[in-house]
Design an enzyme around this catalytic site. Structure first.
Site, PDB file in Angstrom:
ATOM      1  N   LYS A   1       0.876  -1.178   0.000  1.00 49.87           N
ATOM      2  CA  LYS A   1       0.000   0.000   0.000  1.00 49.87           C
ATOM      3  C   LYS A   1       0.912   1.226   0.000  1.00 49.87           C
ATOM      4  O   LYS A   1       1.402   1.655   1.041  1.00 49.87           O
ATOM      5  CB  LYS A   1      -0.884  -0.105   1.228  1.00 49.87           C
ATOM      6  CG  LYS A   1      -1.748   1.006   1.740  1.00 49.87           C
ATOM      7  CD  LYS A   1      -2.066   2.127   0.899  1.00 49.87           C
ATOM      8  CE  LYS A   1      -2.324   3.387   1.671  1.00 49.87           C
ATOM      9  NZ  LYS A   1      -1.681   4.522   1.034  1.00 49.87           N
TER      10      LYS A   1
ATOM     11  N   GLU B   1       8.957   1.742  11.161  1.00 54.01           N
ATOM     12  CA  GLU B   1      10.043   2.712  10.907  1.00 54.01           C
ATOM     13  C   GLU B   1       9.382   4.074  10.936  1.00 54.01           C
ATOM     14  O   GLU B   1       8.636   4.425  10.020  1.00 54.01           O
ATOM     15  CB  GLU B   1      10.644   2.490   9.520  1.00 54.01           C
ATOM     16  CG  GLU B   1      11.374   1.196   9.330  1.00 54.01           C
ATOM     17  CD  GLU B   1      12.794   1.235   9.839  1.00 54.01           C
ATOM     18  OE1 GLU B   1      13.154   2.207  10.537  1.00 54.01           O
ATOM     19  OE2 GLU B   1      13.534   0.289   9.559  1.00 54.01           O
TER      20      GLU B   1
ATOM     21  N   CYS C   1      13.328  10.901   7.180  1.00 57.52           N
ATOM     22  CA  CYS C   1      13.326  10.496   8.591  1.00 57.52           C
ATOM     23  C   CYS C   1      14.733  10.603   9.157  1.00 57.52           C
ATOM     24  O   CYS C   1      14.924  10.798  10.337  1.00 57.52           O
ATOM     25  CB  CYS C   1      12.833   9.065   8.702  1.00 57.52           C
ATOM     26  SG  CYS C   1      13.794   7.961   7.657  1.00 57.52           S
TER      27      CYS C   1
ATOM     28  N   GLU D   1       9.278  16.860  14.635  1.00 52.46           N
ATOM     29  CA  GLU D   1       9.784  16.565  13.293  1.00 52.46           C
ATOM     30  C   GLU D   1       9.127  17.525  12.294  1.00 52.46           C
ATOM     31  O   GLU D   1       7.904  17.564  12.184  1.00 52.46           O
ATOM     32  CB  GLU D   1       9.453  15.116  12.922  1.00 52.46           C
ATOM     33  CG  GLU D   1      10.065  14.698  11.606  1.00 52.46           C
ATOM     34  CD  GLU D   1       9.673  13.286  11.186  1.00 52.46           C
ATOM     35  OE1 GLU D   1       8.488  12.944  11.275  1.00 52.46           O
ATOM     36  OE2 GLU D   1      10.567  12.537  10.747  1.00 52.46           O
TER      37      GLU D   1
HETATM   38  P1  NAD Z   1       2.190   8.812   6.947  1.00 54.18           P
HETATM   39  O1  NAD Z   1       2.238   8.170   8.283  1.00 54.18           O
HETATM   40  O2  NAD Z   1       1.233   9.912   6.740  1.00 54.18           O
HETATM   41  O3  NAD Z   1       1.860   7.755   5.802  1.00 54.18           O
HETATM   42  C1  NAD Z   1       2.639   6.581   5.589  1.00 54.18           C
HETATM   43  C2  NAD Z   1       1.786   5.552   4.887  1.00 54.18           C
HETATM   44  O4  NAD Z   1       0.747   5.164   5.762  1.00 54.18           O
HETATM   45  C3  NAD Z   1       1.102   6.039   3.619  1.00 54.18           C
HETATM   46  O5  NAD Z   1       1.025   4.978   2.690  1.00 54.18           O
HETATM   47  C4  NAD Z   1      -0.270   6.413   4.111  1.00 54.18           C
HETATM   48  O6  NAD Z   1      -1.236   6.373   3.085  1.00 54.18           O
HETATM   49  C5  NAD Z   1      -0.497   5.325   5.126  1.00 54.18           C
HETATM   50  N1  NAD Z   1      -1.469   5.658   6.181  1.00 54.18           N
HETATM   51  C6  NAD Z   1      -1.823   6.866   6.641  1.00 54.18           C
HETATM   52  N2  NAD Z   1      -2.749   6.741   7.603  1.00 54.18           N
HETATM   53  C7  NAD Z   1      -2.961   5.408   7.760  1.00 54.18           C
HETATM   54  C8  NAD Z   1      -3.765   4.639   8.603  1.00 54.18           C
HETATM   55  N3  NAD Z   1      -4.571   5.193   9.507  1.00 54.18           N
HETATM   56  N4  NAD Z   1      -3.712   3.292   8.483  1.00 54.18           N
HETATM   57  C9  NAD Z   1      -2.894   2.699   7.615  1.00 54.18           C
HETATM   58  N5  NAD Z   1      -2.108   3.372   6.767  1.00 54.18           N
HETATM   59  C10 NAD Z   1      -2.131   4.719   6.862  1.00 54.18           C
HETATM   60  O7  NAD Z   1       3.694   9.262   6.629  1.00 54.18           O
HETATM   61  P2  NAD Z   1       4.196  10.069   5.355  1.00 54.18           P
HETATM   62  O8  NAD Z   1       3.749  11.488   5.495  1.00 54.18           O
HETATM   63  O9  NAD Z   1       3.883   9.331   4.102  1.00 54.18           O
HETATM   64  O10 NAD Z   1       5.777   9.968   5.544  1.00 54.18           O
HETATM   65  C11 NAD Z   1       6.494  10.825   6.342  1.00 54.18           C
HETATM   66  C12 NAD Z   1       6.805  10.196   7.686  1.00 54.18           C
HETATM   67  O11 NAD Z   1       7.446   8.950   7.476  1.00 54.18           O
HETATM   68  C13 NAD Z   1       7.751  11.001   8.535  1.00 54.18           C
HETATM   69  O12 NAD Z   1       7.324  11.004   9.872  1.00 54.18           O
HETATM   70  C14 NAD Z   1       9.063  10.242   8.410  1.00 54.18           C
HETATM   71  O13 NAD Z   1       9.965  10.427   9.475  1.00 54.18           O
HETATM   72  C15 NAD Z   1       8.588   8.849   8.308  1.00 54.18           C
HETATM   73  N6  NAD Z   1       9.598   8.022   7.649  1.00 54.18           N
HETATM   74  C16 NAD Z   1      10.331   7.161   8.418  1.00 54.18           C
HETATM   75  C17 NAD Z   1      11.341   6.399   7.830  1.00 54.18           C
HETATM   76  C18 NAD Z   1      12.186   5.462   8.646  1.00 54.18           C
HETATM   77  O14 NAD Z   1      12.926   4.691   8.038  1.00 54.18           O
HETATM   78  N7  NAD Z   1      12.144   5.493   9.961  1.00 54.18           N
HETATM   79  C19 NAD Z   1      11.577   6.515   6.465  1.00 54.18           C
HETATM   80  C20 NAD Z   1      10.799   7.396   5.719  1.00 54.18           C
HETATM   81  C21 NAD Z   1       9.807   8.141   6.325  1.00 54.18           C
END
Ligand code: NAD
Length: 501
Positions: free
Chosen positions: A180, A255, A289, A390
């Site tokens: 997804k 992550e 991240c 963040e």
């Molecule tokens: P997000 O949490 O908004 O979304 C991530 C994914 O989850 C997307 O596919 C989104 O559609 C899905 N999602 C959102 N709400 C959901 C729910 N209720 N149930 C299931 N899936 C859901 O994050 P983002 O804005 O896409 O990415 C940025 C964030 O990701 C930042 O906080 C960043 O630090 C983190 N990140 C972490 C790493 C790591 O390796 N630790 C790497 C990249 C990004």
């Protein structure tokens, strides 16, 4: 500038399919919000079909996927080869949707995706167990078997790379996948599914469902047919995932966010450190991240060092993501840009000193996109929101320290614990500090070097479990104990407890 409008469909049971809802969500160019670049399928009514396809492929060992490790290795290697051949096309697609510069995709995302697939291809036939002859002469054999169906929920900042990071180890050990991708950046996920199929993955092994996070995610989490959820995204979403996965006791890999300190001591090679700190904060538009978004610098060199970083920032060229000369592209969406600008506004209201940047980039074509100047904010106290939260954009804060003890305290003073950097010519001090910083990865005299061999994951609210490296396959394997009687046929003394003499 590419004129393509991509139709991003679903990929279920070996084929690209249109969504049952018949609905598509529009996606606009982050560098020009008036330009349509994609129509993304709303797969909210197709999640069950994707899970069933993955479940069936696993349970029926379709095409010998689960039992034939050589096949899996070949498929992953072949997929890597196809990506290598299509590297430029995929890099452009990735940058167009995400807003990351084309050089970032060319030098980072695409080659590192290839590296993921090749590395885990090499592990497909090296999943070993343990065995022991017991004092009775009986044999205890511990084998490791693939766990089953893996849901991979991925963010928008490294769309293809993170998808490969989460799924290549799962595929290598014989699991099947429902992916997804993030709604902003789903195009390369569909491409990966097609590439794996072309490389020989049997139908149902790799499925993709696009659509809104919660609508798709909640179905993946509720399903008793999914065994593991590997999620990369915000900490708040990660908490929601963990709560919802508990209903069926799914294994969860998380992550999450980071607010990573880059600690510069007065005995550091300041030129090298200034390069690493600037790169670490602004690589991938700061939408990472791993971004070293908090500079902690020793009082005695602070003024000089801030000047050095500001000078480097002044040379960063903000521009359209597909232009070769751009160093910093537009942020992924208008709403994300507004969130980043709000943080800069909060810095102004808190009376913090903005040393570089601090504004949206306007004028000409810039006004159409989500461009923010690379920004440096001095003297950011521990109490500031900008120190703790963040921001996920091109914003670097500066906080000074006077002692090693204070540096460690400041480094650990957020809820996150993903990564950190330590810069010093004194290697025993650097290692001492690295040991005390609560982070899953501490770089010493470098920043943001993350080959596949190196584990990645967080302490505290930055996550659970490790991706990358040999550790990643653990999430996708179950231990099974096989017990072999060395003296079959004999009456065991303990049988008599029930059977009598
Ligand atoms: P997000 O949490 O908004 O979304 C991530 C994914 O989850 C997307 O596919 C989104 O559609 C899905 N999602 C959102 N709400 C959901 C729910 N209720 N149930 C299931 N899936 C859901 O994050 P983002 O804005 O896409 O990415 C940025 C964030 O990701 C930042 O906080 C960043 O630090 C983190 N990140 C972490 C790493 C790591 O390796 N630790 C790497 C990249 C990004």
């Amino acid at each position: 500038m590419s004129q393509d409008v991509y139709e991003v469909n679903l990929f279920i049971d070996g084929s690209e399919v249109r969504p049952s809802t018949g609905e598509y969500q529009s996606r606009y160019d982050p560098g020009d919000n008036s330009r349509l670049i994609g129509r993304v399928a709303d797969g909210s009514k197709d999640v069950g079909a994707a899970i069933d396809a993955a479940r069936d492929a696993f349970d029926r060992n379709k095409g010998s996927w689960v039992s034939d490790h050589r096949l899996r290795a070949r498929v992953l290697m072949k997929a890597a080869e196809i990506i290598r051949e299509r590297a430029e096309e995929l890099a452009r697609m990735e940058s167009l949707f995400a807003g990351k510069t084309i050089r970032t995709s060319r030098l980072g995302d695409i080659p590192r995706t290839i590296e993921m697939l090749e590395y885990y291809a090499g592990m497909a036939d090296k999943v070993l167990g343990h065995s022991q002859i017991l004092r009775t002469g009986d044999l205890s054999v511990l084998v490791r078997q693939p766990i089953g169906v893996v849901a991979a929920i991925t963010p928008w900042n490294f769309p293809l790379l993170i998808l490969a990071r989460q799924t290549a180890p799962a595929l290598a050990v014989g699991c099947t996948v429902v992916a997804k991708p993030a709604s902003y950046t789903p195009a390369t996920a569909l491409e990966l599914a097609k590439i794996l199929a072309k490389a020989g993955a049997p139908a149902g092994v790799f499925n993709v469902v696009t659509g809104k996070g919660e609508a798709i995610g909640s179905q993946l989490l509720r399903s008793g047919k999914v065994d593991v959820v590997n999620f990369t995204g915000e900490t708040s979403t990660g908490k929601w995932i963990m709560q919802n996965a508990s209903a069926s006791l799914k294994r969860v890999v998380l992550e999450l966010g980071g607010k990573n300190p880059n600690i510069v001591f007065d005995d550091a090679d300041l030129e090298t450190a200034a390069n690493g700190v600037t790169y670490g904060a602004f690589a991938n538009n700061g939408e990472s991240c791993a971004a070293g978004s908090r500079l902690l610098v020793h009082r005695d060199v602070k003024e000089k060092f801030v000047r050095m970083v500001a000078e480097r920032i002044s040379r960063i060229r903000v521009g359209y993501q597909l232009r070769d000369e751009s160093d910093l592209g537009p942020l992924v969406s208008q709403s994300h840009m507004e969130k980043v600008l709000e943080y800069i506004g909060a810095a102004e209201s808190e009376g913090l000193k903005i040393v570089a940047g601090g504004r949206r980039v306007y004028g000409g074509d810039f006004s159409k996109g989500n461009y923010v100047q690379p920004t440096l904010i001095d003297d950011t106290p521990q109490s500031s929101r900008l120190f703790k939260e963040e921001i996920f954009g091109p914003v670097l804060t500066v906080t000074e320290f006077g002692s090693e003890e204070e540096a460690v305290e400041l480094a650990n003073a957020t809820v996150y614990g993903l990564a950190a950097g330590v810069w010093s010519r004194d290697s025993s001090k650097a290692v001492r500090v690295a040991e005390r910083v609560k982070a899953g990865c501490v770089w010493i005299n470098t920043y943001y070097t993350l080959p596949v061999e190196h584990p990645w994951g967080g302490f505290k609210e930055s996550g659970l479990g490790r991706n990358n490296s040999v550790l990643a396959i653990e999430h996708y394997l179950e231990w099974k104990g096989l017990y072999l009687d060395a003296q079959p046929g004999k009456m065991k003394p303990y049988y008599r407890l029930v059977l009598g003499d």
